[in-house]
Design an enzyme around this catalytic site. Structure first.
Site, PDB file in Angstrom:
ATOM      1  N   ASP A 147     128.083 -67.595 111.968  1.00  0.00           N
ATOM      2  CA  ASP A 147     127.134 -66.496 112.173  1.00  0.00           C
ATOM      3  C   ASP A 147     127.762 -65.126 111.881  1.00  0.00           C
ATOM      4  O   ASP A 147     128.920 -65.026 111.474  1.00  0.00           O
ATOM      5  CB  ASP A 147     126.624 -66.590 113.630  1.00  0.00           C
ATOM      6  CG  ASP A 147     125.177 -66.194 113.773  1.00  0.00           C
ATOM      7  OD1 ASP A 147     124.686 -65.416 112.948  1.00  0.00           O
ATOM      8  OD2 ASP A 147     124.531 -66.666 114.745  1.00  0.00           O
ATOM      9  N   GLU A 180     124.775 -65.252 107.427  1.00  0.00           N
ATOM     10  CA  GLU A 180     125.017 -63.819 107.359  1.00  0.00           C
ATOM     11  C   GLU A 180     123.719 -63.059 107.150  1.00  0.00           C
ATOM     12  O   GLU A 180     123.720 -61.847 106.933  1.00  0.00           O
ATOM     13  CB  GLU A 180     126.073 -63.608 106.256  1.00  0.00           C
ATOM     14  CG  GLU A 180     126.541 -62.238 105.968  1.00  0.00           C
ATOM     15  CD  GLU A 180     125.736 -61.592 104.872  1.00  0.00           C
ATOM     16  OE1 GLU A 180     126.032 -60.458 104.500  1.00  0.00           O
ATOM     17  OE2 GLU A 180     124.759 -62.213 104.368  1.00  0.00           O
ATOM     18  N   TRP A 181     122.605 -63.809 107.213  1.00  0.00           N
ATOM     19  CA  TRP A 181     121.229 -63.276 107.198  1.00  0.00           C
ATOM     20  C   TRP A 181     120.836 -62.603 105.872  1.00  0.00           C
ATOM     21  O   TRP A 181     119.853 -61.865 105.811  1.00  0.00           O
ATOM     22  CB  TRP A 181     120.993 -62.299 108.362  1.00  0.00           C
ATOM     23  CG  TRP A 181     121.564 -62.737 109.666  1.00  0.00           C
ATOM     24  CD1 TRP A 181     121.490 -64.002 110.194  1.00  0.00           C
ATOM     25  CD2 TRP A 181     122.318 -61.965 110.613  1.00  0.00           C
ATOM     26  NE1 TRP A 181     122.146 -64.044 111.399  1.00  0.00           N
ATOM     27  CE2 TRP A 181     122.649 -62.800 111.685  1.00  0.00           C
ATOM     28  CE3 TRP A 181     122.722 -60.622 110.666  1.00  0.00           C
ATOM     29  CZ2 TRP A 181     123.376 -62.375 112.789  1.00  0.00           C
ATOM     30  CZ3 TRP A 181     123.449 -60.184 111.759  1.00  0.00           C
ATOM     31  CH2 TRP A 181     123.762 -61.051 112.802  1.00  0.00           C
ATOM     32  N   GLY A 182     121.656 -62.820 104.829  1.00  0.00           N
ATOM     33  CA  GLY A 182     121.311 -62.239 103.524  1.00  0.00           C
ATOM     34  C   GLY A 182     121.698 -60.786 103.369  1.00  0.00           C
ATOM     35  O   GLY A 182     121.433 -60.169 102.333  1.00  0.00           O
ATOM     36  N   ASP A 202     116.215 -64.307 111.464  1.00  0.00           N
ATOM     37  CA  ASP A 202     115.829 -65.567 112.125  1.00  0.00           C
ATOM     38  C   ASP A 202     114.340 -65.902 112.013  1.00  0.00           C
ATOM     39  O   ASP A 202     113.474 -65.074 112.295  1.00  0.00           O
ATOM     40  CB  ASP A 202     116.181 -65.492 113.613  1.00  0.00           C
ATOM     41  CG  ASP A 202     117.687 -65.544 113.834  1.00  0.00           C
ATOM     42  OD1 ASP A 202     118.443 -65.485 112.851  1.00  0.00           O
ATOM     43  OD2 ASP A 202     118.083 -65.646 115.016  1.00  0.00           O
TER      44      ASP A 202
END
Ligand code: GLA
Length: 385
Positions: A147, A180-182, A202
């Site tokens: 994460d 890394e959520w982009g 998320d």
């Protein structure tokens, strides 16, 4: 200028020296992750029950493989810096739990964070990459979700490359799932670093809701996948986040649409519901082998949007043997009748139209000129020669 040149050199040195273990996920990984349904409420009994349910409820037979414990299994580091599991929740230890999962013929995944602490404020792996990777290998871990919380001032390329290299050197093949959520567009640099990378924040169990902190419904995530198709391929996948199918807040047709898109996008299929207690609707979706076959197709091509007139979209994905998968998508709440634009999908000759949710042939492309789609629904077809 000098700083910029140094940064560019650092970037290339890091990404070129990255040593991701190759060929671990020639097709998108399939499994289950604890987060969407259980959040921090994880323990050894729950995870063991999930492993039992994989077998009893047909997930294993359908191709689901990885059982991943998300955040909150870890509690501290010992005097040598080794990560310590919460012994109240995991009294037998993580290795024993991994052994149990393996005894069912399944694979075992765990979670950490490139930051100082995880998103739930547990110890992160920053500075502890090598010791953590070696610990995971010792425990028999097959998959690491990594994460990006509490990562202020940390360079993402360096942080993810460091863990990637530590995993490769651990002596155990471990799938590296970058979460890394982009933010830094990982699809542009992570092919040699991770096996999959999150492209967004998320997912939430809703059609298009938005949370202040960045959570969002699956249709919003879908829109953010447009243009990313060129970055996916065997061994490196765009990850639009785990599934919400079966979590209860959407209608059956909406979950069907969500799952159909995750299949046509060649997304990782990580179930996020309570697979011990699934109603027939949830089972029909998660265990649809015709849909899963589209996701796992050998050509390993991510599908893309080929037509958009606002409420109505067409997406397609080339398949093995010259077959094609097609989704007709009605985003509106009202029923929609559409003149099937097979040319838009690139279909010239005649092909059989197999309906993936009806499990039967429903016509041919030369004869089928119109489609009728209920609100918030898809038609998901496998066109065969
Ligand atoms: C972040 C990730 C989620 C989940 C949580 C756990 O929000 O994006 O998928 O892992 O952290 O705390």
């Amino acid at each position: 200028m000098k700083k910029l040149i140094l940064l560019v050199i650092l970037f290339f040195t890091l990404t070129l020296s990255a040593q991701k273990t190759p060929n671990l996920v020639p097709t998108p990984p399939m499994g289950w992750n604890s987060w969407n349904k259980f959040g921090c409420d994880v323990n050894e009994k729950l995870i063991k029950e999930m492993a039992d349910a994989f077998v009893a409820n047909g997930l294993k037979d359908a191709g689901y493989e990885y059982i991943v414990i998300d955040d909150c299994w870890q509690i501290a580091r010992d005097s040598k810096g080794k990560i310590v599991a919460d012994s109240t929740r995991f009294p037998s230890g993580i290795k024993a739990l991994g052994d149990y999962i393996h005894s069912k013929g399944l694979k075992f995944g765990i979670y950490s964070c490139a930051g100082i602490r995880t998103c739930q404020e547990r110890p992160g792996s920053n500075g502890y990459e090598v010791i953590d990777a070696n610990t995971y290998a010792e425990w028999g871990v097959d998959y690491l979700k990594y994460d990006w919380c509490n990562s202020y001032g940390i360079d993402p390329v360096k942080a993810y490359t460091d863990m990637s290299n530590a995993l490769s050197k651990s002596g155990r093949p471990i799938v590296f799932s970058m979460c890394e959520w982009g933010n830094s567009r990982p699809y542009t640099w992570a092919q040699n670093v991770g096996h999959l990378w999150r492209t967004t924040g998320d997912i939430q169990d809703c059609w298009d809701c938005k949370k202040d902190w960045g959570g969002m419904g699956w249709t919003t995530i879908l829109d953010m996948q447009v243009g990313l198709e060129k970055y996916a391929g065997p061994g490196h996948w765009n990850d639009p986040d785990m599934l919400e199918v079966g979590n209860g807040n959407m209608k059956y047709n909406e979950y069907i649409a969500h799952f159909s898109f995750w299949c046509i996008l060649a997304s990782p299929l990580m179930a996020g519901n309570d697979i011990r207690n699934m109603n027939d609707s949830t089972k029909n979706i998660l265990l649809n082998k015709d849909a899963i076959a589209i996701n796992q197709d050998k050509e390993s091509i991510q599908g893309k949007k080929v037509y958009d007139d606002g409420d109505f979209e067409i997406w397609s994905k080339p398949l093995d043997h010259g077959d094609v998968a097609v989704i007709f998508f009605n985003r509106n709440e009202k029923k929609y009748d559409f003149t099937a634009l097979w040319e838009t999908v690139g279909i010239k000759g005649n092909m059989k139209v197999f309906d993936i949710w009806k499990h039967k042939n429903v016509g041919t492309t030369t004869k089928m000129k119109t489609v009728s789609i209920e609100g918030h629904s898809v038609l998901f077809f496998h066109l065969k020669k």
